[in-house]
Design a protein around this motif. Structure first.
Motif, PDB file in Angstrom:
ATOM      1  N   GLU A  71       7.891  -6.845  -5.212  1.00 35.07           N
ATOM      2  CA  GLU A  71       6.826  -7.223  -4.116  1.00 35.07           C
ATOM      3  C   GLU A  71       6.960  -6.043  -2.984  1.00 35.07           C
ATOM      4  OE1 GLU A  71       6.483 -11.156  -2.775  1.00 35.07           O
ATOM      5  OE2 GLU A  71       5.860 -11.695  -4.909  1.00 35.07           O
ATOM      6  N   ALA A  72       6.106  -5.509  -2.416  1.00 34.39           N
ATOM      7  CA  ALA A  72       6.236  -4.835  -1.326  1.00 34.39           C
ATOM      8  C   ALA A  72       5.598  -5.344   0.029  1.00 34.39           C
ATOM      9  CB  ALA A  72       5.624  -3.319  -1.417  1.00 34.39           C
ATOM     10  N   ASP A  73       5.542  -4.675   0.960  1.00 36.20           N
ATOM     11  CA  ASP A  73       4.822  -5.264   2.199  1.00 36.20           C
ATOM     12  C   ASP A  73       3.485  -5.492   1.839  1.00 36.20           C
ATOM     13  OD1 ASP A  73       3.924  -5.812   4.678  1.00 36.20           O
ATOM     14  OD2 ASP A  73       5.534  -4.893   5.697  1.00 36.20           O
ATOM     15  N   SER A  74       3.002  -6.742   2.087  1.00 37.37           N
ATOM     16  CA  SER A  74       1.628  -7.060   1.772  1.00 37.37           C
ATOM     17  C   SER A  74       0.686  -7.295   2.980  1.00 37.37           C
ATOM     18  CB  SER A  74       1.493  -8.104   0.930  1.00 37.37           C
ATOM     19  OG  SER A  74       2.075  -9.204   1.191  1.00 37.37           O
ATOM     20  N   GLU A  75       1.261  -6.985   4.336  1.00 32.36           N
ATOM     21  CA  GLU A  75       0.587  -7.262   5.527  1.00 32.36           C
ATOM     22  C   GLU A  75      -0.659  -6.260   5.559  1.00 32.36           C
ATOM     23  OE1 GLU A  75       1.643  -7.006  10.125  1.00 32.36           O
ATOM     24  OE2 GLU A  75       3.062  -7.851   8.857  1.00 32.36           O
ATOM     25  N   GLN A  76      -1.982  -6.807   6.051  1.00 30.56           N
ATOM     26  CA  GLN A  76      -2.969  -5.893   6.255  1.00 30.56           C
ATOM     27  C   GLN A  76      -2.704  -5.267   7.656  1.00 30.56           C
ATOM     28  OE1 GLN A  76      -4.381  -6.240   3.081  1.00 30.56           O
ATOM     29  NE2 GLN A  76      -5.998  -5.583   4.293  1.00 30.56           N
ATOM     30  N   MET A  77      -3.092  -3.894   7.366  1.00 32.80           N
ATOM     31  CA  MET A  77      -2.955  -3.368   9.090  1.00 32.80           C
ATOM     32  C   MET A  77      -4.603  -2.689   9.159  1.00 32.80           C
ATOM     33  SD  MET A  77      -0.818  -0.210   7.086  1.00 32.80           S
ATOM     34  CE  MET A  77      -0.725   0.838   8.832  1.00 32.80           C
ATOM     35  N   PRO A  78      -4.544  -2.039  10.284  1.00 29.28           N
ATOM     36  CA  PRO A  78      -5.966  -1.478  10.664  1.00 29.28           C
ATOM     37  C   PRO A  78      -6.461  -0.261   9.453  1.00 29.28           C
ATOM     38  CG  PRO A  78      -4.486  -1.567  12.664  1.00 29.28           C
ATOM     39  CD  PRO A  78      -3.685  -1.965  11.367  1.00 29.28           C
ATOM     40  N   ILE A  79      -7.328   0.035   9.084  1.00 28.75           N
ATOM     41  CA  ILE A  79      -7.943   0.865   8.214  1.00 28.75           C
ATOM     42  C   ILE A  79      -7.556   2.217   8.990  1.00 28.75           C
ATOM     43  CG2 ILE A  79      -9.821   2.063   7.425  1.00 28.75           C
ATOM     44  CD1 ILE A  79      -9.683  -0.860   6.058  1.00 28.75           C
ATOM     45  N   ASN A  80      -6.751   3.125   8.003  1.00 31.30           N
ATOM     46  CA  ASN A  80      -6.527   4.469   8.447  1.00 31.30           C
ATOM     47  C   ASN A  80      -7.580   5.425   7.873  1.00 31.30           C
ATOM     48  OD1 ASN A  80      -5.282   6.941   8.686  1.00 31.30           O
ATOM     49  ND2 ASN A  80      -3.192   6.280   8.403  1.00 31.30           N
ATOM     50  N   PRO A  81      -8.429   6.040   8.748  1.00 30.81           N
ATOM     51  CA  PRO A  81      -9.373   6.839   8.128  1.00 30.81           C
ATOM     52  C   PRO A  81      -8.836   8.148   7.490  1.00 30.81           C
ATOM     53  CG  PRO A  81      -9.220   7.163  10.510  1.00 30.81           C
ATOM     54  CD  PRO A  81      -8.493   6.020   9.983  1.00 30.81           C
ATOM     55  N   LYS A  82      -7.410   8.445   7.582  1.00 29.38           N
ATOM     56  CA  LYS A  82      -6.985   9.811   6.885  1.00 29.38           C
ATOM     57  C   LYS A  82      -6.684   9.335   5.617  1.00 29.38           C
ATOM     58  CE  LYS A  82      -4.644  11.533  10.841  1.00 29.38           C
ATOM     59  NZ  LYS A  82      -3.047  11.938  11.283  1.00 29.38           N
ATOM     60  N   ILE A  83      -6.623   8.119   5.162  1.00 32.22           N
ATOM     61  CA  ILE A  83      -6.404   7.538   3.719  1.00 32.22           C
ATOM     62  C   ILE A  83      -7.544   7.456   3.010  1.00 32.22           C
ATOM     63  CG2 ILE A  83      -5.081   5.979   2.318  1.00 32.22           C
ATOM     64  CD1 ILE A  83      -3.147   5.526   4.549  1.00 32.22           C
ATOM     65  N   ASN A  84      -7.958   8.174   2.004  1.00 31.91           N
ATOM     66  CA  ASN A  84      -9.261   8.089   1.463  1.00 31.91           C
ATOM     67  C   ASN A  84      -9.396   6.941   0.770  1.00 31.91           C
ATOM     68  OD1 ASN A  84     -11.551   8.881   0.177  1.00 31.91           O
ATOM     69  ND2 ASN A  84     -10.693   9.897  -1.450  1.00 31.91           N
ATOM     70  N   GLY A  85     -10.384   6.137   1.255  1.00 32.53           N
ATOM     71  CA  GLY A  85     -10.690   4.654   0.377  1.00 32.53           C
ATOM     72  C   GLY A  85      -9.533   3.552   1.005  1.00 32.53           C
ATOM     73  N   HIS A  86      -8.764   3.933   2.068  1.00 34.03           N
ATOM     74  CA  HIS A  86      -7.938   3.036   2.444  1.00 34.03           C
ATOM     75  C   HIS A  86      -8.751   1.608   2.846  1.00 34.03           C
ATOM     76  CE1 HIS A  86      -4.929   1.476   5.662  1.00 34.03           C
ATOM     77  NE2 HIS A  86      -4.362   1.338   4.682  1.00 34.03           N
ATOM     78  N   ASN A  87      -8.001   0.413   2.566  1.00 35.00           N
ATOM     79  CA  ASN A  87      -8.707  -0.762   2.710  1.00 35.00           C
ATOM     80  C   ASN A  87      -7.973  -1.677   3.400  1.00 35.00           C
ATOM     81  OD1 ASN A  87      -6.577  -1.150   1.096  1.00 35.00           O
ATOM     82  ND2 ASN A  87      -7.852  -2.122  -0.641  1.00 35.00           N
ATOM     83  N   GLY A  88      -6.955  -1.254   4.245  1.00 35.96           N
ATOM     84  CA  GLY A  88      -5.890  -1.856   5.092  1.00 35.96           C
ATOM     85  C   GLY A  88      -4.806  -2.192   4.310  1.00 35.96           C
ATOM     86  N   GLU A  89      -4.550  -1.881   3.185  1.00 37.07           N
ATOM     87  CA  GLU A  89      -3.298  -1.992   2.682  1.00 37.07           C
ATOM     88  C   GLU A  89      -2.094  -1.291   3.081  1.00 37.07           C
ATOM     89  OE1 GLU A  89      -2.465  -4.088   0.297  1.00 37.07           O
ATOM     90  OE2 GLU A  89      -4.675  -4.862  -0.020  1.00 37.07           O
ATOM     91  N   VAL A  90      -0.833  -1.711   3.220  1.00 38.84           N
ATOM     92  CA  VAL A  90       0.303  -0.785   3.755  1.00 38.84           C
ATOM     93  C   VAL A  90       0.654   0.184   2.782  1.00 38.84           C
ATOM     94  CG1 VAL A  90       2.648  -1.004   4.344  1.00 38.84           C
ATOM     95  CG2 VAL A  90       1.192  -2.594   5.197  1.00 38.84           C
ATOM     96  N   PRO A  91       0.601   1.459   3.194  1.00 40.66           N
ATOM     97  CA  PRO A  91       0.911   2.573   1.988  1.00 40.66           C
ATOM     98  C   PRO A  91       2.673   2.254   1.750  1.00 40.66           C
ATOM     99  CG  PRO A  91      -0.006   3.537   4.189  1.00 40.66           C
ATOM    100  CD  PRO A  91       0.451   2.027   4.544  1.00 40.66           C
ATOM    101  N   HIS A  92       3.099   2.880   0.554  1.00 36.78           N
ATOM    102  CA  HIS A  92       4.174   2.637   0.200  1.00 36.78           C
ATOM    103  C   HIS A  92       4.670   3.980  -0.351  1.00 36.78           C
ATOM    104  CE1 HIS A  92       3.425  -1.563   0.153  1.00 36.78           C
ATOM    105  NE2 HIS A  92       2.567  -1.455  -0.401  1.00 36.78           N
ATOM    106  N   TYR A  93       6.012   4.251  -0.434  1.00 37.60           N
ATOM    107  CA  TYR A  93       6.498   5.469  -0.993  1.00 37.60           C
ATOM    108  C   TYR A  93       7.723   5.557  -1.705  1.00 37.60           C
ATOM    109  CZ  TYR A  93       7.674  10.599  -0.095  1.00 37.60           C
ATOM    110  OH  TYR A  93       8.040  11.812  -0.080  1.00 37.60           O
ATOM    111  N   LEU A  94       7.662   6.318  -2.872  1.00 41.20           N
ATOM    112  CA  LEU A  94       8.851   6.452  -3.718  1.00 41.20           C
ATOM    113  C   LEU A  94       9.176   7.536  -3.769  1.00 41.20           C
ATOM    114  CD1 LEU A  94       8.758   5.448  -7.750  1.00 41.20           C
ATOM    115  CD2 LEU A  94       8.822   7.834  -6.904  1.00 41.20           C
TER     116      LEU A  94
END
Length: 185
Positions: A71-94
């Motif tokens: 499980e990763a952080d599942s808190e909703q956040m404001p929509i980021n227009p820089k992220i194509n199709g962003h729906n308020g999900e927190v971005p994750h990085y590998l």
């Protein structure tokens, strides 16, 4: 549903490694973090502020061929227009770094429930798969749109006399943070 920035639910990703051996081979380190912001004065994963380390050292935990739920952080956040199709999900990085210091894998992704195909990346003849995920493209190749923007906007970071810790043309973590959260782009 209105996004008030406080909604949480349990969202599970599945990590799978395909290849030879018992665990991921030739990795010096491998980690996944949830990323909610960016500090341009830092390098590597320290530039992700705030961040939640989700899966540290998974190259020693996840067996080849087995599904590894996390499980990763599942808190909703404001929509980021820089992220194509962003729906308020927190971005994750590998991030995976090799023992030879020459081979790396960097993947940005967000939760995408039911996406069994998920996100795939190749690392030294091994395939890394994250199910229930959608890739966030931050193409950093030479002459790519994102790479060129970051190189231009953060060019002062490449001055060896600059007091900043990070060089924009070297650190992919920095590029990801700069692209999605940086004020200069």
């Amino acid at each position: 549903m209105q996004n008030n920035g406080k909604s949480k639910s349990h969202k599970q990703f599945i990590l799978k490694i395909e290849g030879q051996g018992e665990y991921l081979q030739n990795a010096k380190w491998a980690w996944i973090s949830s990323v909610k912001g960016f500090d341009e004065s830092k390098k590597c994963k320290k530039c992700f502020k705030p961040r939640k380390d989700v899966l540290l050292g998974f190259h020693k935990k996840v067996k080849i061929g087995e599904d590894y739920p996390f499980e990763a952080d599942s808190e909703q956040m404001p929509i980021n227009p820089k992220i194509n199709g962003h729906n308020g999900e927190v971005p994750h990085y590998l991030c995976i770094d090799s023992t030879n210091g020459k081979d790396y894998l960097h993947i940005g992704f967000i939760y995408d429930e039911g996406n069994k195909k998920g996100v795939k990346g190749e690392f030294m003849e091994q395939t890394i798969i994250i199910k229930n995920a959608r890739e966030l493209n931050f193409d950093f190749r030479e002459n790519s749109e994102i790479g060129n923007k970051v190189r231009e906007k953060y060019a002062d970071f490449d001055n060896p006399n600059a007091k900043k810790e990070c060089k924009a043309t070297e650190c992919r973590n920095f590029w990801f943070g700069a692209y999605f959260y940086g004020d200069r782009i």
